[in-house]
Design an enzyme around this catalytic site. Sequence first.
Site, mmCIF file in Angstrom:
data_model
loop_
_atom_site.group_PDB
_atom_site.id
_atom_site.type_symbol
_atom_site.label_atom_id
_atom_site.label_comp_id
_atom_site.label_asym_id
_atom_site.label_seq_id
_atom_site.Cartn_x
_atom_site.Cartn_y
_atom_site.Cartn_z
ATOM 1 N N GLU A 267 -6.183 45.722 19.537
ATOM 2 C CA GLU A 267 -7.468 45.483 18.784
ATOM 3 C C GLU A 267 -7.209 46.163 17.644
ATOM 4 O OE1 GLU A 267 -11.015 46.941 20.691
ATOM 5 O OE2 GLU A 267 -10.631 45.764 22.576
ATOM 6 N N GLU A 321 -20.729 39.510 19.053
ATOM 7 C CA GLU A 321 -21.297 39.332 20.547
ATOM 8 C C GLU A 321 -22.665 40.237 20.558
ATOM 9 O OE1 GLU A 321 -17.850 40.231 23.521
ATOM 10 O OE2 GLU A 321 -16.974 40.810 21.709
ATOM 11 N N LYS A 324 -23.417 43.462 23.101
ATOM 12 C CA LYS A 324 -23.036 44.867 23.211
ATOM 13 C C LYS A 324 -23.618 45.760 22.723
ATOM 14 C CE LYS A 324 -18.656 45.104 22.510
ATOM 15 N NZ LYS A 324 -17.017 45.154 21.893
ATOM 16 N N GLU A 330 -20.808 47.244 16.448
ATOM 17 C CA GLU A 330 -20.245 46.956 17.538
ATOM 18 C C GLU A 330 -20.735 45.174 18.002
ATOM 19 O OE1 GLU A 330 -18.337 48.149 20.123
ATOM 20 O OE2 GLU A 330 -17.997 49.699 18.121
#
Length: 392
Positions: A267, A321, A324, A330
């Site tokens: 990542e 997203e 999250k 995030e």
Amino acid sequence: MELCLRTVFTVQCVLGVVLSLSGITFVESLGINYGQVGNDLPPPSKVLQLLKSLKVTKTRIYDTNPDVLNAFAGSGVELIVTVENEMLATLMDPQQALQWVTTHIKPYLPATKITGIAVGNEVFTGDDMTLLDNLVPAMVSIQQALTQLGLQQYIQVSTPSSLAVLANSYPPSEGMFAPELTTIMTQLLQFLSMTKAPFWINAYPYFAYKDSPDKISLDYALFNPNSGMIDPHTNMHYDNMLYAQVDAVIFAMAQLGFGGIEVRVSETGWPSKGDPNEVGATPQNAAIYNRNLLKRQMSGEGTPLRPKMKLEIYVFALFNEDMKPGPTSERNYGFYKPDGTMVYNVGLTALSTSTTSSPSISLTSMATKKGRSGHHQLLVYWISVCLLAMAI
């Protein structure tokens, strides 16, 4: 199963020849993380269409979602799947691991190209010591299950760690793991060395910059032109933080006697939005970081310590997203919003779905600028691989 997998491999070789003749080149060392912690994300079939339009052939998911595995069947897209942290205690048992692989992996092969199993995620830096103790035994059991089923030569087993496993990362040559992790880290490295699997690291220069914006150059963190730093012990020059972080991990492994293990970035990314205290989380910085990273990937370069070894990187992430937890950042690492529109133009543009009027460059169009000589070399390579596959 083995005969079937060889047949699929031969077909993929033929496909490689066709793609070489057509002038389409992919960036083999680039992947994208496909997280699904959202209530408004497109279905896997649409995600596959997006990845194919981007000419991206590698992705990682954070579970073994059967909808994704079924949707990606026959696509040729390489998938890394994940064993959730809460499953580690169960999968320490070899019989349970065999059942898990038989149920969650084997039925999808060879149609779905599963190439890796991530056992847990950032287990080393959590607070659950029991989870940490379960990690390597679960990996061993899963590897044994793959071997028992004849799948070990197609699927690698590893675990992604955060950079917090290092007690020191600067300068890179002084990289060392946290002393309290030495015993279990040594066990992990022994496993990776025996199975020839890579060490996966989640590395985010953004976090270092956010925590010390007055000490760390933004250009150094973003891959922009800068004076960089010279490691006083190796005299190696680093012009970006990500490569320095990766080399610090390599030096840390060497300190424990494991200098030959490949490091891959599972990542990395940069958020396009954050809370007021999240310095540097802007669309501009996110676009610059990922655009510069893609340029480095196009050149196929390695780090200063391993300049001839392509650094494999999985960018985080394909989508924002919305479910999250944690700070705003995030939920804002994605290249795309759930509706498929771009958060920012990073140059990795789906030509068939782009709605922006500004000029954009796809991976394919960037790659084809390498010229006919590169395509000729790729064609020769694929023909050689095909002949070898048929000989086997």
